[in-house]
Enzyme design. Structure first.
Site, PDB file in Angstrom:
ATOM      1  CD  GLU A   1      -6.300   2.096   7.783  1.00 18.71           C
ATOM      2  OE1 GLU A   1      -6.505   0.867   7.768  1.00 18.71           O
ATOM      3  OE2 GLU A   1      -6.634   2.853   6.857  1.00 18.71           O
TER       4      GLU A   1
ATOM      5  CG  ASN B   1      -5.850   1.234   1.843  1.00 21.06           C
ATOM      6  OD1 ASN B   1      -5.741   0.465   2.793  1.00 21.06           O
ATOM      7  ND2 ASN B   1      -6.029   2.531   1.992  1.00 21.06           N
TER       8      ASN B   1
ATOM      9  CG  ASP C   1      -9.328   2.882   3.872  1.00 18.05           C
ATOM     10  OD1 ASP C   1      -8.234   2.326   4.036  1.00 18.05           O
ATOM     11  OD2 ASP C   1      -9.562   4.025   4.285  1.00 18.05           O
TER      12      ASP C   1
END
Length: 292
Positions: A15, A150, A202
């Site tokens: 991430e 997100n 995302d």
């Protein structure tokens, strides 16, 4: 357009890629592994261990990193020992146990925006929040009633804030009017209903044209939406779970993509958890640093 594998990282949850302009290097995290990684175009790869699960990072003006972990926001420095050392600046008052930070980034004024979530997504708990942190201050609550916050990104002028909720029960992206003087979002509205597109929303980035790029988790796609919410194009990666994208490279015209390596049979996606690069055909913007 073919995605290039840069690092077969096998990250459990790769991430928050951040291109560090001064170093000409890409940093990103593997959340459950509690690791910060650094890659350069020369092919060097370095890693450091954090004291807690490390979810998001922003470079600090004075050097080092501001990072969102499990218990709060930390000032961290990389050390030759392979450890991240520093101190907790802000303790977050989580709504329930077993929560952590998730997506986070700075606005154009150097404030750090960060979302929190319950670690067990299966709960579908609406305990997630969005906070803002300014140097020398605590965490100011901006939004609540989130499950998996997100997709944080800001328009080139810093006056539109984007935020998604990745949870399967929501899969929505919102836009807000954002006051750069106070750091306050308002006029919340639906930007994109991702239930109508492949993949869950995302991590995200914005390009110089003000278009919003977001990873379609579970679909192996990176979508580009115009400022009016129209799907412009979708780029494929050879894994099902792209997690977050970021512009970088010398001319900020490379789109870096981190990914997730789930458990189970990965015969159809052996590169899951890798770091990839795409040629998006457009430039991005330098990532803002934390003013403090």
């Amino acid at each position: 357009m073919t995605a290039e594998l840069l690092v077969d990282a096998r990250n459990a949850t790769g991430e928050c890629p951040v291109w560090h302009v001064a170093e000409q290097a890409l940093y990103w995290v593997d959340i459950p592994a509690k690791r910060l990684h650094r890659w350069t175009p020369a092919g060097t790869l370095d890693s450091w261990s954090a004291p807690e699960m490390l979810a998001c990072i922003a470079a600090r003006e004075g050097g080092g990193w501001l990072a969102g972990l499990e218990s709060g926001l930390f000032a961290l420095q990389t050390e030759a020992s392979g450890q991240l050392r520093g101190e907790r600046l802000v303790a977050l008052d989580h709504a329930q146990p077993a929560m952590r930070c998730n997506d986070g980034r700075c606005d154009r004024q150097g404030r750090f925006l960060v979302g929190t979530m319950v670690q067990d997504m299966a709960q579908g708990a609406t305990a997630g929040r969005l906070y803002s942190h300014t140097a020398g201050e605590g965490a100011r609550l901006l939004l609540d009633d989130l499950i998996v916050p997100n997709g944080l990104a800001l328009s080139p002028d810093g006056r539109t804030l984007y935020l998604s909720d990745s949870h399967p029960s929501r899969q929505l992206i919102w836009a807000f009017d954002y006051d750069p003087d106070t750091g306050t979002p308002g006029n919340r509205r639906l930007f994109v209903d991702m239930n109508a597109h492949p993949g869950r929303p995302d991590g995200a980035a914005v390009d110089v044209d003000g278009c919003y790029w977001i990873c379609g988790n579970d679909a192996g796609l990176i979508h580009r939406f115009t400022p009016d919410g129209r799907l412009d194009r979708s780029l494929a990666v050879p894994v099902k779970k792209p997690a977050m994208c970021a512009f970088g490279g010398r001319n900020l015209d490379t789109l870096f993509v981190t990914s997730i390596r789930p458990g189970g049979d990965l015969a159809d996606q052996p590169l899951a958890g890798g770091l990839f690069a795409l040629d998006p055909g457009v430039q991005g913007l330098p990532e803002p640093t934390f003013a403090g």
